[in-house]
Design a protein around this motif. Structure first.
Motif: not given
Length: 261
Positions: A79-89, A166-174
């Protein structure tokens, strides 16, 4: 609201916890499927993303419980608030090198989107990872800490580029979840993406990349039911339950192929 079992009295809901638990996503999709013939509803909130396909005016989700929905990528824990950054990349590019991210809860996705100036007002309702300020410089400092750095070691442009990656990594997951669901034969190849939740700006980006129409939940929901001052898309499940109850009271709420219509 108990999903396909419809609405229950409070005393009955206590005996039907399996049906009631985590059924909010089904409320949104059930209401939406009665308004549009097909599509993929993507509700991105502070913590999770729900991806719910519907076709022929029925919800066609494969999963129902959280475990099933995780299995079919209809529930993605980002999500865009609570997700730990270490899980994004695992690492990020900075100053011409790849630097690994620390496996510590030093920063969250709220910091990412605050740095990118995309965090909606009032979306961040939780303490920051370090219980510190919710300002641009504080978010930059938390992102820098993920890289073992002090914020002064980089410029605003450097931290912006880190956040954008980091946004790009989250977008790739979605995107992976979207393409898997959209590959199902029940969905029309031109089925639109419907965005809900405080992170629905990401849904618009996904729709653009997929070459599909983007439809905002707000453009469909009748605001006269809840008032013009409420952003319906931010709390889609809640307003959908209200709309479904209104329909039930009007005598037009029926079960349809596993979904409510």
């Amino acid at each position: 609201f108990a999903g396909t079992d419809g609405f229950l009295a409070p005393r009955d809901a206590c005996q039907a916890t399996t049906q009631v638990a985590s059924a909010n996503w089904l409320a949104s999709a059930s209401w939406l499927s009665a308004c549009m013939p097909d599509g993929l509803l993507i509700d991105i909130g502070s913590t999770t993303s729900d991806l719910i396909p519907f076709a022929k005016r029925s919800v066609i989700a494969r999963g129902h419980t959280d475990q099933e929905r995780l299995r079919y990528e209809e529930l993605v824990y980002t999500g865009i608030v609570r997700t730990p950054v270490m899980t994004l990349a695992k690492r990020v590019p900075i100053n011409g090198e790849w630097i690994g991210l620390m496996s510590e809860h030093f920063a969250t996705s709220a910091d990412v989107y605050r740095v990118l100036n995309k965090l909606p007002e009032d979306a961040d309702q939780y303490p920051a990872a370090d219980a510190g300020d919710k300002t641009l410089i504080a978010s930059e400092r938390r992102l820098a800490r993920m890289l073992g750095m002090d914020v002064e070691q980089g410029t605003t442009e450097v931290w912006y580029d880190v956040a954008r990656y980091l946004q790009e990594c989250q977008l790739n997951t979605l995107m992976d979840a979207c393409t898997q669901i959209l590959s199902r034969t029940e969905l029309d190849h031109e089925a639109p993406l419907v965005g809900a939740g405080v992170g629905r700006f990401l849904v618009a980006m996904l729709a653009d990349r997929l070459g599909r129409q983007y439809v905002d939940f707000n453009s469909i929901f009748d605001t006269t039911l809840v008032g013009d001052d409420l952003n319906s898309a931010d709390c889609a499940p809640a307003v959908a339950v209200a709309a479904l109850m209104q329909r039930k009271m009007a005598g037009s709420l029926t079960l349809q192929s596993g979904g409510l219509a």
